[in-house]
Design a protein around this motif. Sequence first.
Motif, PDB file in Angstrom:
ATOM      1  N   GLN A   1      -0.846  17.586  48.769  1.00  0.00           N
ATOM      2  CA  GLN A   1       0.183  17.264  47.779  1.00  0.00           C
ATOM      3  C   GLN A   1      -0.490  16.981  46.443  1.00  0.00           C
ATOM      4  O   GLN A   1      -1.547  16.354  46.383  1.00  0.00           O
ATOM      5  CB  GLN A   1       0.973  16.031  48.196  1.00  0.00           C
ATOM      6  CG  GLN A   1       1.925  16.246  49.350  1.00  0.00           C
ATOM      7  CD  GLN A   1       2.906  15.100  49.475  1.00  0.00           C
ATOM      8  OE1 GLN A   1       3.795  14.947  48.656  1.00  0.00           O
ATOM      9  NE2 GLN A   1       2.722  14.294  50.501  1.00  0.00           N
ATOM     10  N   TYR A   2       0.132  17.475  45.368  1.00  0.00           N
ATOM     11  CA  TYR A   2      -0.390  17.207  44.036  1.00  0.00           C
ATOM     12  C   TYR A   2       0.769  17.244  43.046  1.00  0.00           C
ATOM     13  O   TYR A   2       1.497  18.236  42.971  1.00  0.00           O
ATOM     14  CB  TYR A   2      -1.454  18.236  43.651  1.00  0.00           C
ATOM     15  CG  TYR A   2      -2.135  17.940  42.326  1.00  0.00           C
ATOM     16  CD1 TYR A   2      -3.048  16.892  42.212  1.00  0.00           C
ATOM     17  CD2 TYR A   2      -1.862  18.706  41.203  1.00  0.00           C
ATOM     18  CE1 TYR A   2      -3.672  16.624  41.009  1.00  0.00           C
ATOM     19  CE2 TYR A   2      -2.475  18.442  39.986  1.00  0.00           C
ATOM     20  CZ  TYR A   2      -3.379  17.403  39.898  1.00  0.00           C
ATOM     21  OH  TYR A   2      -4.000  17.125  38.696  1.00  0.00           O
ATOM     22  N   ASN A   3       0.983  16.147  42.337  1.00  0.00           N
ATOM     23  CA  ASN A   3       2.079  16.024  41.374  1.00  0.00           C
ATOM     24  C   ASN A   3       3.434  16.355  41.998  1.00  0.00           C
ATOM     25  O   ASN A   3       4.279  17.026  41.397  1.00  0.00           O
ATOM     26  CB  ASN A   3       1.841  16.919  40.153  1.00  0.00           C
ATOM     27  CG  ASN A   3       0.721  16.400  39.269  1.00  0.00           C
ATOM     28  OD1 ASN A   3       0.349  15.226  39.347  1.00  0.00           O
ATOM     29  ND2 ASN A   3       0.176  17.254  38.424  1.00  0.00           N
ATOM     30  N   GLY A   4       3.615  15.915  43.274  1.00  0.00           N
ATOM     31  CA  GLY A   4       4.882  16.103  43.952  1.00  0.00           C
ATOM     32  C   GLY A   4       5.105  17.474  44.539  1.00  0.00           C
ATOM     33  O   GLY A   4       6.191  17.763  45.048  1.00  0.00           O
ATOM     34  N   ILE A   5       4.099  18.357  44.483  1.00  0.00           N
ATOM     35  CA  ILE A   5       4.215  19.718  44.996  1.00  0.00           C
ATOM     36  C   ILE A   5       3.219  19.905  46.128  1.00  0.00           C
ATOM     37  O   ILE A   5       2.108  19.381  46.079  1.00  0.00           O
ATOM     38  CB  ILE A   5       3.951  20.753  43.884  1.00  0.00           C
ATOM     39  CG1 ILE A   5       4.967  20.585  42.748  1.00  0.00           C
ATOM     40  CG2 ILE A   5       4.009  22.179  44.432  1.00  0.00           C
ATOM     41  CD1 ILE A   5       4.687  21.470  41.544  1.00  0.00           C
ATOM     42  N   VAL A   6       3.632  20.651  47.163  1.00  0.00           N
ATOM     43  CA  VAL A   6       2.746  20.953  48.278  1.00  0.00           C
ATOM     44  C   VAL A   6       2.073  22.296  48.023  1.00  0.00           C
ATOM     45  O   VAL A   6       2.740  23.298  47.741  1.00  0.00           O
ATOM     46  CB  VAL A   6       3.516  20.996  49.615  1.00  0.00           C
ATOM     47  CG1 VAL A   6       2.582  21.389  50.762  1.00  0.00           C
ATOM     48  CG2 VAL A   6       4.146  19.641  49.903  1.00  0.00           C
ATOM     49  N   TYR A   7       0.747  22.306  48.120  1.00  0.00           N
ATOM     50  CA  TYR A   7      -0.043  23.527  47.929  1.00  0.00           C
ATOM     51  C   TYR A   7      -0.814  23.841  49.209  1.00  0.00           C
ATOM     52  O   TYR A   7      -1.131  22.938  49.986  1.00  0.00           O
ATOM     53  CB  TYR A   7      -1.054  23.356  46.790  1.00  0.00           C
ATOM     54  CG  TYR A   7      -0.449  23.181  45.418  1.00  0.00           C
ATOM     55  CD1 TYR A   7      -0.275  24.271  44.571  1.00  0.00           C
ATOM     56  CD2 TYR A   7      -0.071  21.924  44.961  1.00  0.00           C
ATOM     57  CE1 TYR A   7       0.264  24.108  43.294  1.00  0.00           C
ATOM     58  CE2 TYR A   7       0.473  21.748  43.687  1.00  0.00           C
ATOM     59  CZ  TYR A   7       0.634  22.849  42.863  1.00  0.00           C
ATOM     60  OH  TYR A   7       1.164  22.693  41.612  1.00  0.00           O
ATOM     61  N   GLU A   8      -1.137  25.128  49.384  1.00  0.00           N
ATOM     62  CA  GLU A   8      -1.933  25.562  50.529  1.00  0.00           C
ATOM     63  C   GLU A   8      -3.140  26.362  50.040  1.00  0.00           C
ATOM     64  O   GLU A   8      -3.012  27.255  49.205  1.00  0.00           O
ATOM     65  CB  GLU A   8      -1.102  26.428  51.468  1.00  0.00           C
ATOM     66  CG  GLU A   8      -1.840  26.865  52.725  1.00  0.00           C
ATOM     67  CD  GLU A   8      -0.947  27.639  53.675  1.00  0.00           C
ATOM     68  OE1 GLU A   8      -1.193  28.843  53.868  1.00  0.00           O
ATOM     69  OE2 GLU A   8       0.007  27.033  54.216  1.00  0.00           O
ATOM     70  N   ALA A   9      -4.328  26.023  50.562  1.00  0.00           N
ATOM     71  CA  ALA A   9      -5.559  26.727  50.190  1.00  0.00           C
ATOM     72  C   ALA A   9      -5.564  28.122  50.803  1.00  0.00           C
ATOM     73  O   ALA A   9      -5.239  28.290  51.973  1.00  0.00           O
ATOM     74  CB  ALA A   9      -6.786  25.951  50.654  1.00  0.00           C
ATOM     75  N   GLN A  10      -5.943  29.118  49.999  1.00  0.00           N
ATOM     76  CA  GLN A  10      -6.007  30.495  50.486  1.00  0.00           C
ATOM     77  C   GLN A  10      -7.406  30.870  50.953  1.00  0.00           C
ATOM     78  O   GLN A  10      -7.575  31.876  51.640  1.00  0.00           O
ATOM     79  CB  GLN A  10      -5.557  31.459  49.391  1.00  0.00           C
ATOM     80  CG  GLN A  10      -4.123  31.203  48.930  1.00  0.00           C
ATOM     81  CD  GLN A  10      -3.651  32.273  47.973  1.00  0.00           C
ATOM     82  OE1 GLN A  10      -3.334  33.392  48.365  1.00  0.00           O
ATOM     83  NE2 GLN A  10      -3.597  31.946  46.693  1.00  0.00           N
ATOM     84  N   TRP A  11      -8.415  30.084  50.556  1.00  0.00           N
ATOM     85  CA  TRP A  11      -9.775  30.252  51.034  1.00  0.00           C
ATOM     86  C   TRP A  11     -10.551  28.969  50.770  1.00  0.00           C
ATOM     87  O   TRP A  11      -9.988  27.981  50.316  1.00  0.00           O
ATOM     88  CB  TRP A  11     -10.461  31.481  50.386  1.00  0.00           C
ATOM     89  CG  TRP A  11     -10.480  31.507  48.882  1.00  0.00           C
ATOM     90  CD1 TRP A  11     -11.357  30.891  48.052  1.00  0.00           C
ATOM     91  CD2 TRP A  11      -9.565  32.209  48.031  1.00  0.00           C
ATOM     92  NE1 TRP A  11     -11.061  31.146  46.748  1.00  0.00           N
ATOM     93  CE2 TRP A  11      -9.982  31.961  46.699  1.00  0.00           C
ATOM     94  CE3 TRP A  11      -8.460  33.030  48.269  1.00  0.00           C
ATOM     95  CZ2 TRP A  11      -9.298  32.497  45.604  1.00  0.00           C
ATOM     96  CZ3 TRP A  11      -7.798  33.548  47.175  1.00  0.00           C
ATOM     97  CH2 TRP A  11      -8.212  33.287  45.869  1.00  0.00           C
ATOM     98  N   TRP A  12     -11.836  28.956  51.047  1.00  0.00           N
ATOM     99  CA  TRP A  12     -12.683  27.768  50.879  1.00  0.00           C
ATOM    100  C   TRP A  12     -12.637  27.300  49.434  1.00  0.00           C
ATOM    101  O   TRP A  12     -12.738  28.088  48.496  1.00  0.00           O
ATOM    102  CB  TRP A  12     -14.121  28.142  51.267  1.00  0.00           C
ATOM    103  CG  TRP A  12     -15.104  27.001  51.351  1.00  0.00           C
ATOM    104  CD1 TRP A  12     -15.523  26.389  52.476  1.00  0.00           C
ATOM    105  CD2 TRP A  12     -15.811  26.381  50.275  1.00  0.00           C
ATOM    106  NE1 TRP A  12     -16.440  25.410  52.179  1.00  0.00           N
ATOM    107  CE2 TRP A  12     -16.640  25.383  50.828  1.00  0.00           C
ATOM    108  CE3 TRP A  12     -15.819  26.555  48.898  1.00  0.00           C
ATOM    109  CZ2 TRP A  12     -17.472  24.584  50.051  1.00  0.00           C
ATOM    110  CZ3 TRP A  12     -16.638  25.749  48.120  1.00  0.00           C
ATOM    111  CH2 TRP A  12     -17.451  24.783  48.690  1.00  0.00           C
TER     112      TRP A  12
END
Length: 310
Positions: free
Chosen positions: A283-294
Motif C-alpha cells: 500500500q502506498y498513499n492509499g493505493i495498492v500496487y503489485e511488483a512486476q519484477w524484482w
Amino acid sequence: MFVILGALLALTFMMAFSSKASAHGYVEGPKSRALLCAEGTNKDCGAIVYEPQSLEGPGNFPSAGVADGKIASAGGAFPKLDEQSATRWAKVPMTSGANTFTWKLTAAHATDKWDYYITKEDWDPNSPLKRSDLELFCSIDDGGKRPGFSVSHNCVVPERTGYHVILAYWEVFDTANAFYNVIDANFDGGFVEPEEPGEPDPEEPGIDDIPVWSPSSVYLQGDRVSYNGAIYEAKWWTQNDKPGESQVWLLVEGEESGNNDNDNTNINAWDSSKVYLSGDQVQYNGIVYEAQWWTQGETPGDSSVWKIVN
C-alpha cells in the motif's frame, strides 16, 4: 573499513541484479538450450538453470552485439552455454517449413524487433557458434510496442536435415540490449507448407487449458498451474512448493483464501528498504500496487515496476 567495503560490495551487487532484472524472457517453444538446462534435460549448465530468462547482452546484432563464440551465452555471462559440439546438447525434434516460436516473458519490455537465424547447411557443429555460421530467415518489427508476457511468431524455417542451431534474438527498443536464445534442433528432413492464417480464437485460456500442478515438475517465473480449482503463477524458480502454501505462488484466479481485492487491511505499507519480488503487493498513499519484477527503493506510482491493483 571492512564494514564499509562490505556494504559497498553488497550495494554494487544489488544494483547490478536490479538492472539485470528489468527485462527478461526465454524461448519456451521449441525449447531453448537454456530452458532445457533449467528443466534438467541438459546437464552441467552452470547458473543458467536458475535464470534462463537472463540471457541479456549488447544489441544491434549482427553488426555489433556479442562476440563470436559467445553468442549462446549472450556475451559470456553463462559460459557453459557456449560449449559446442555435435553431442554436447539435447536436441528438440523439428521439421523445416512452417513453425511457431513462442517466448515466455517474465518482464515485458518495449521491443524493436525479433529476429530468427539458423546455421547454414555447411556449418561445423564442433566449433564455437559464430556470425558467419548463421543466416536470417525470419524478422518481426515491433516498432517500440510493449509485448504481452507470451509472444508467438509464425516463421518458415529453411530446409534442413540433422543437427542445426537456431538463434532467437529479441532486441529491446529503449535500451542498448537484446536477448539471445539458441535452440538445438534435430531436423527430420521433411517440410511443412505454411497455411493461410485463420480467424484467431477469441476465447481466453481457462483453467482446463492450464496444466495441473505436479510436485515433480520444475516451474519458472511466469509459469501457471491449476490446483484445487484455482490458478497460480510462479514468482520465481520452484519445485515441490505447493500452491496456496508457499509464497513462491501468486493466486491469479479462483478462491482468494482470505485475500480479498477490496480488503487492504492485510497488505503492508511500502518500505523503501525492503526487497520485493514479482507479485508482491504493497500500500502506498492509499493505493495498492503489485511488483512486476524484482525491485528495491523504487517508489510506487513513480516506477513502471509497480502496477496499480486497487
